[in-house]
Scaffold this active site. Structure first.
Site, short mmCIF file in Angstrom:
data_model
loop_
_atom_site.label_atom_id
_atom_site.label_comp_id
_atom_site.label_asym_id
_atom_site.label_seq_id
_atom_site.Cartn_x
_atom_site.Cartn_y
_atom_site.Cartn_z
N GLY A 1 -80.03 -6.98 -88.32
CA GLY A 1 -81.13 -6.10 -87.89
C GLY A 1 -82.19 -6.91 -87.15
O GLY A 1 -82.64 -6.54 -86.05
N HIS A 2 -82.61 -8.03 -87.76
CA HIS A 2 -83.60 -8.89 -87.09
C HIS A 2 -83.04 -9.43 -85.77
O HIS A 2 -83.76 -9.49 -84.76
CB HIS A 2 -83.93 -10.10 -87.97
CG HIS A 2 -84.56 -9.79 -89.28
ND1 HIS A 2 -83.94 -10.07 -90.48
CD2 HIS A 2 -85.75 -9.24 -89.59
CE1 HIS A 2 -84.73 -9.71 -91.47
NE2 HIS A 2 -85.84 -9.19 -90.97
N ARG B 1 -83.48 -7.55 -98.78
CA ARG B 1 -83.43 -7.26 -100.22
C ARG B 1 -82.03 -6.88 -100.69
O ARG B 1 -81.79 -6.86 -101.90
CB ARG B 1 -84.44 -6.16 -100.59
CG ARG B 1 -85.87 -6.65 -100.50
CD ARG B 1 -86.86 -5.65 -101.08
NE ARG B 1 -88.17 -6.23 -101.24
CZ ARG B 1 -89.19 -6.08 -100.39
NH1 ARG B 1 -89.05 -5.35 -99.31
NH2 ARG B 1 -90.36 -6.66 -100.62
N LYS C 1 -85.80 0.99 -89.80
CA LYS C 1 -85.56 1.09 -91.24
C LYS C 1 -86.88 1.21 -92.01
O LYS C 1 -86.99 1.99 -92.95
CB LYS C 1 -84.78 -0.13 -91.75
CG LYS C 1 -84.11 0.18 -93.05
CD LYS C 1 -84.08 -0.87 -94.12
CE LYS C 1 -85.00 -1.97 -94.13
NZ LYS C 1 -85.75 -2.10 -95.39
#
Ligand code: PAF
Length: 279
Positions: free
Chosen positions: A36-37, A187, A149
């Site tokens: 995602g990053h 997480r 998100k």
């Protein structure tokens, strides 16, 4: 790739970019980077002359009983990933420099923080908005990239950028998902194998509600209930909320007319996960 640790040096780089008329794309992160990053980093690189990615686990956005100390960290792995994504500068500020003794200025974005995460995590968005404004003042980006998100976070940052006339465009990129639908999140590393196996039900619930919406259902209560029902079938998932809100103001909706988001938060064991879908 350059790694910059001091605020002074980062600002010198940023000033140089601005005065040369070159654009900077900025990806603020708390590290433990995932795809995602990296999708944000690639977009920042493609759209701008230089890309800057910051890694800073911001203590100010964690509540006293939250996971600041346990938050996963992997600086060596993160730098390797940045190198592979051709990030130009990784900014790794020091907490004592970011929050010197006597630090006493905060940014409160009212209204859009009075719902969902803002209620369950008091002070969280104050910490986020304050650090993002600080990072914008240090990196001076032309564009800054955030993942969908953290939907409420993107609304808060957009609102802050608009209200305070920040000279940076806020770009929101789609959530990147694992093949089974689980939204990528640092997480996710906390999940045990059985918890990880249960977690895709969150995305499944959102998709199910979206299917209902696509088939013509416009009652927000019915859509949220459907998502709750789907998640309720997985005993490991403890739902905190499933809410349909206006996509811009985050005001709760009774009926979906235009621009709505269905956002959910759930605990699986000790891990708290959030996800959302646009309707
Ligand atoms: O989304 C995050 O990782 C953080 O909230 C952010 C934007 C980097 C601020 O600390």
């Amino acid at each position: 790739m350059e790694v910059i640790k001091s605020i002074y040096e980062m600002q010198a780089f940023s000033r140089g970019m601005r005065s040369a008329g070159e654009t900077t794309g900025f990806v603020p992160t708390m590290g433990y980077l995932h795809e995602g990053h990296m999708s944000l980093a690639r977009e920042a690189k493609a759209d701008n002359a230089k890309s800057v990615l910051s890694i800073f686990v911001n203590p100010a956005q964690f509540g006293p009983s939250e996971d600041f100390a346990a938050y996963p960290r992997d600086m060596a792995g993160d730098l390797e990933k940045c190198e592979r994504a051709f990030v130009d500068v990784v900014f790794v500020p020091d907490a004592r420099e970011m929050y010197p003794d006597g630090f006493s200025t905060h940014v409160d974005v009212a209204g859009v923080t009075d719902v969902m995460e803002g209620i369950r995590r008091p002070g969280h968005f104050r910490g986020v908005a304050t650090v993002v404004l600080k990072l914008f003042n240090i990196v001076m980006p032309n564009r800054a990239y955030f993942g969908q998100k953290d939907y409420q976070q993107t609304v808060v940052i957009r609102r802050m950028a608009r209200d305070l006339n920040l000279d940076a465009e806020v770009v929101v990129m789609p959530t990147v998902r694992e093949p089974d639908g689980l939204a990528m999140s640092s997480r996710n590393a906390y999940l045990s194998p059985p918890e990880r196996a249960a977690a895709p039900v969150i995305c499944g619930a959102l998709l199910e509600a979206k299917r209902l919406y696509d088939s013509g259902e416009r009652d927000a209560g019915v859509l949220a209930r459907r998502a709750r029902e789907v998640m309720g079938k997985e005993p490991m998932v403890e739902l905190e909320y499933a809410e349909v809100s206006d996509a811009e103001t985050l005001a709760p909706l009774r009926e979906v007319t235009a621009g709505a988001v269905l956002a959910v938060a759930a605990r699986i064991g000790k891990t708290r996960l959030i996800d959302n879908i646009l309707l």
